[in-house]
Write a protein that holds these residues in place. Structure first.
Motif, PDB file in Angstrom:
ATOM      1  N   ALA A 116     -28.100 -43.816 -52.581  1.00 51.54           N
ATOM      2  CA  ALA A 116     -27.700 -42.714 -51.714  1.00 51.54           C
ATOM      3  C   ALA A 116     -26.522 -43.129 -50.835  1.00 51.54           C
ATOM      4  O   ALA A 116     -26.440 -44.261 -50.385  1.00 51.54           O
ATOM      5  CB  ALA A 116     -28.876 -42.283 -50.834  1.00 51.54           C
ATOM      6  N   SER A 117     -25.622 -42.181 -50.615  1.00 55.20           N
ATOM      7  CA  SER A 117     -24.450 -42.452 -49.785  1.00 55.20           C
ATOM      8  C   SER A 117     -24.325 -41.351 -48.743  1.00 55.20           C
ATOM      9  O   SER A 117     -24.220 -40.179 -49.085  1.00 55.20           O
ATOM     10  CB  SER A 117     -23.186 -42.496 -50.648  1.00 55.20           C
ATOM     11  OG  SER A 117     -22.047 -42.694 -49.847  1.00 55.20           O
ATOM     12  N   VAL A 118     -24.384 -41.728 -47.478  1.00 52.07           N
ATOM     13  CA  VAL A 118     -24.262 -40.777 -46.388  1.00 52.07           C
ATOM     14  C   VAL A 118     -22.914 -40.979 -45.715  1.00 52.07           C
ATOM     15  O   VAL A 118     -22.559 -42.101 -45.354  1.00 52.07           O
ATOM     16  CB  VAL A 118     -25.401 -40.975 -45.361  1.00 52.07           C
ATOM     17  CG1 VAL A 118     -25.197 -40.039 -44.176  1.00 52.07           C
ATOM     18  CG2 VAL A 118     -26.747 -40.737 -45.999  1.00 52.07           C
ATOM     19  N   GLN A 119     -22.162 -39.897 -45.557  1.00 58.03           N
ATOM     20  CA  GLN A 119     -20.885 -39.995 -44.859  1.00 58.03           C
ATOM     21  C   GLN A 119     -21.149 -39.753 -43.381  1.00 58.03           C
ATOM     22  O   GLN A 119     -21.354 -38.627 -42.936  1.00 58.03           O
ATOM     23  CB  GLN A 119     -19.883 -38.966 -45.396  1.00 58.03           C
ATOM     24  CG  GLN A 119     -18.496 -39.145 -44.793  1.00 58.03           C
ATOM     25  CD  GLN A 119     -17.446 -38.340 -45.522  1.00 58.03           C
ATOM     26  OE1 GLN A 119     -17.674 -37.867 -46.628  1.00 58.03           O
ATOM     27  NE2 GLN A 119     -16.282 -38.183 -44.897  1.00 58.03           N
ATOM     28  N   ASP A 120     -21.194 -40.836 -42.623  1.00 58.14           N
ATOM     29  CA  ASP A 120     -21.555 -40.756 -41.214  1.00 58.14           C
ATOM     30  C   ASP A 120     -20.500 -40.075 -40.364  1.00 58.14           C
ATOM     31  O   ASP A 120     -20.822 -39.471 -39.333  1.00 58.14           O
ATOM     32  CB  ASP A 120     -21.799 -42.161 -40.647  1.00 58.14           C
ATOM     33  CG  ASP A 120     -22.956 -42.870 -41.325  1.00 58.14           C
ATOM     34  OD1 ASP A 120     -24.009 -42.219 -41.496  1.00 58.14           O
ATOM     35  OD2 ASP A 120     -22.800 -44.048 -41.687  1.00 58.14           O
ATOM     36  N   PHE A 121     -19.250 -40.175 -40.746  1.00 56.38           N
ATOM     37  CA  PHE A 121     -18.168 -39.626 -39.937  1.00 56.38           C
ATOM     38  C   PHE A 121     -16.945 -39.384 -40.810  1.00 56.38           C
ATOM     39  O   PHE A 121     -16.897 -39.814 -41.966  1.00 56.38           O
ATOM     40  CB  PHE A 121     -17.810 -40.574 -38.782  1.00 56.38           C
ATOM     41  CG  PHE A 121     -17.680 -42.023 -39.188  1.00 56.38           C
ATOM     42  CD1 PHE A 121     -16.542 -42.470 -39.853  1.00 56.38           C
ATOM     43  CD2 PHE A 121     -18.702 -42.920 -38.930  1.00 56.38           C
ATOM     44  CE1 PHE A 121     -16.425 -43.797 -40.241  1.00 56.38           C
ATOM     45  CE2 PHE A 121     -18.595 -44.256 -39.321  1.00 56.38           C
ATOM     46  CZ  PHE A 121     -17.453 -44.696 -39.972  1.00 56.38           C
ATOM     47  N   CYS A 122     -15.987 -38.687 -40.225  1.00 57.65           N
ATOM     48  CA  CYS A 122     -14.732 -38.383 -40.921  1.00 57.65           C
ATOM     49  C   CYS A 122     -13.615 -38.475 -39.894  1.00 57.65           C
ATOM     50  O   CYS A 122     -13.148 -37.467 -39.356  1.00 57.65           O
ATOM     51  CB  CYS A 122     -14.789 -36.994 -41.549  1.00 57.65           C
ATOM     52  SG  CYS A 122     -13.233 -36.460 -42.312  1.00 57.65           S
ATOM     53  N   VAL A 123     -13.218 -39.691 -39.570  1.00 53.66           N
ATOM     54  CA  VAL A 123     -12.157 -39.886 -38.574  1.00 53.66           C
ATOM     55  C   VAL A 123     -10.870 -39.231 -39.080  1.00 53.66           C
ATOM     56  O   VAL A 123     -10.468 -39.419 -40.228  1.00 53.66           O
ATOM     57  CB  VAL A 123     -11.940 -41.382 -38.291  1.00 53.66           C
ATOM     58  CG1 VAL A 123     -10.748 -41.595 -37.379  1.00 53.66           C
ATOM     59  CG2 VAL A 123     -13.203 -41.988 -37.672  1.00 53.66           C
ATOM     60  N   ALA A 124     -10.255 -38.442 -38.207  1.00 55.61           N
ATOM     61  CA  ALA A 124      -9.112 -37.627 -38.613  1.00 55.61           C
ATOM     62  C   ALA A 124      -7.910 -38.460 -39.030  1.00 55.61           C
ATOM     63  O   ALA A 124      -7.528 -39.414 -38.350  1.00 55.61           O
ATOM     64  CB  ALA A 124      -8.718 -36.701 -37.472  1.00 55.61           C
ATOM     65  N   ASN A 125      -7.320 -38.072 -40.140  1.00 53.51           N
ATOM     66  CA  ASN A 125      -6.037 -38.621 -40.558  1.00 53.51           C
ATOM     67  C   ASN A 125      -4.962 -37.708 -39.981  1.00 53.51           C
ATOM     68  O   ASN A 125      -4.638 -36.661 -40.543  1.00 53.51           O
ATOM     69  CB  ASN A 125      -5.951 -38.659 -42.086  1.00 53.51           C
ATOM     70  CG  ASN A 125      -4.648 -39.269 -42.576  1.00 53.51           C
ATOM     71  OD1 ASN A 125      -3.710 -39.467 -41.803  1.00 53.51           O
ATOM     72  ND2 ASN A 125      -4.577 -39.573 -43.852  1.00 53.51           N
ATOM     73  N   LEU A 126      -4.422 -38.086 -38.829  1.00 56.25           N
ATOM     74  CA  LEU A 126      -3.486 -37.228 -38.109  1.00 56.25           C
ATOM     75  C   LEU A 126      -2.107 -37.155 -38.764  1.00 56.25           C
ATOM     76  O   LEU A 126      -1.254 -36.385 -38.318  1.00 56.25           O
ATOM     77  CB  LEU A 126      -3.350 -37.703 -36.659  1.00 56.25           C
ATOM     78  CG  LEU A 126      -4.658 -37.706 -35.851  1.00 56.25           C
ATOM     79  CD1 LEU A 126      -4.402 -38.174 -34.422  1.00 56.25           C
ATOM     80  CD2 LEU A 126      -5.308 -36.334 -35.844  1.00 56.25           C
ATOM     81  N   LYS A 127      -1.907 -37.943 -39.830  1.00 54.47           N
ATOM     82  CA  LYS A 127      -0.653 -37.863 -40.570  1.00 54.47           C
ATOM     83  C   LYS A 127      -0.674 -36.725 -41.592  1.00 54.47           C
ATOM     84  O   LYS A 127       0.350 -36.402 -42.181  1.00 54.47           O
ATOM     85  CB  LYS A 127      -0.373 -39.192 -41.284  1.00 54.47           C
ATOM     86  CG  LYS A 127      -0.131 -40.356 -40.329  1.00 54.47           C
ATOM     87  CD  LYS A 127       0.148 -41.640 -41.081  1.00 54.47           C
ATOM     88  CE  LYS A 127       0.387 -42.809 -40.123  1.00 54.47           C
ATOM     89  NZ  LYS A 127       0.642 -44.076 -40.848  1.00 54.47           N
ATOM     90  N   ARG A 128      -1.855 -36.149 -41.777  1.00 55.25           N
ATOM     91  CA  ARG A 128      -2.013 -35.029 -42.707  1.00 55.25           C
ATOM     92  C   ARG A 128      -2.231 -33.742 -41.917  1.00 55.25           C
ATOM     93  O   ARG A 128      -2.647 -33.772 -40.757  1.00 55.25           O
ATOM     94  CB  ARG A 128      -3.209 -35.285 -43.632  1.00 55.25           C
ATOM     95  CG  ARG A 128      -3.125 -36.582 -44.441  1.00 55.25           C
ATOM     96  CD  ARG A 128      -2.198 -36.452 -45.635  1.00 55.25           C
ATOM     97  NE  ARG A 128      -2.685 -35.443 -46.566  1.00 55.25           N
ATOM     98  CZ  ARG A 128      -3.617 -35.672 -47.490  1.00 55.25           C
ATOM     99  NH1 ARG A 128      -4.178 -36.879 -47.604  1.00 55.25           N
ATOM    100  NH2 ARG A 128      -4.002 -34.716 -48.311  1.00 55.25           N
ATOM    101  N   ALA A 129      -1.965 -32.615 -42.541  1.00 55.93           N
ATOM    102  CA  ALA A 129      -2.103 -31.323 -41.866  1.00 55.93           C
ATOM    103  C   ALA A 129      -3.571 -30.969 -41.659  1.00 55.93           C
ATOM    104  O   ALA A 129      -4.428 -31.272 -42.503  1.00 55.93           O
ATOM    105  CB  ALA A 129      -1.419 -30.239 -42.693  1.00 55.93           C
TER     106      ALA A 129
END
Length: 207
Positions: A17-30
């Motif tokens: 199982a793989s849980v995505q704990d977070f999604c830190v923003a890539n501010l270089k993308r829109a």
């Protein structure tokens, strides 16, 4: 036998199982309606989850108030978590005019000074309270609300929103800071055309 097979399957599934704990923003993308794309976990740092709201904003403006946002664009660790924050500063006589957040409810925590705050329900019931340091008030999603400095010294507060993109529409600006013809604004608000033109001049509107 079936039970043994089920248990083996469950153990295998859990081990993979793989849980995505977070999604830190890539501010270089829109930014998209779903938020910013994630940066790769290998590039995530502890500082991505820390943001400072300790510096007061500049209240030298028409409303004598300032809002310092802590949204995903400033605070990458919030991306995808369904919340955001900001700091509110009100100089004496400062006001955050009637406005709405279409995408979120808001919680206001008074840090310094006294703030009179309130909202209007969809049934046009009014809820107003003068808050002192340490008190909290909630503003339901989408309802018109405001904050005014109720004292003679500067006031400050922290706010949190139940969305990474709460949205903002300030009623005065929506009515008078655009190119909607004065006649239409007057007809839909029952305000005198001369007053509408005056307010448009103050807030930068045309028409």
């Amino acid at each position: 036998m079936l039970r043994t097979i089920f248990l083996l399957f469950l153990i295998f599934a859990l081990s993979n199982a793989s849980v995505q704990d977070f999604c830190v923003a890539n501010l270089k993308r829109a930014e998209t309606p779903a938020g910013y794309p994630c940066i790769r976990p290998i590039h995530v740092k502890a500082k991505d989850f820390v943001f400072s709201l300790g510096i007061p904003g500049n209240t030298t403006n028409i409303i004598s108030a300032a809002v310092t946002p802590g949204f995903a664009g400033q605070f990458p660790g919030l991306n995808g978590l369904g919340l955001s924050t900001a700091r509110l500063e009100l100089a004496p006589k400062g006001v955050i005019p009637m406005h709405t957040h279409p995408g979120a409810s808001e919680v206001l925590f008074v840090l310094d000074g006294y703030i009179t705050a309130g909202f209007v329900s969809s049934a046009n019931s009014v809820y107003v309270q003068t808050l002192k340091p340490g008190q909290v008030m909630v503003f339901p999603q989408g309802l018109l609300h405001f904050q005014i400095n109720a004292g003679k010294s500067p006031a400050a507060a922290f706010v949190t929103f139940s969305s990474a993109s709460p949205g903002l529409q300030i009623l005065d600006f929506a009515l008078f800071a655009n190119s909607l013809p004065t006649e239409l604004v007057s007809a839909t608000t029952f305000l005198d055309p001369a007053l509408v033109k005056k307010l448009k001049g103050v807030l930068g509107g045309t028409g």
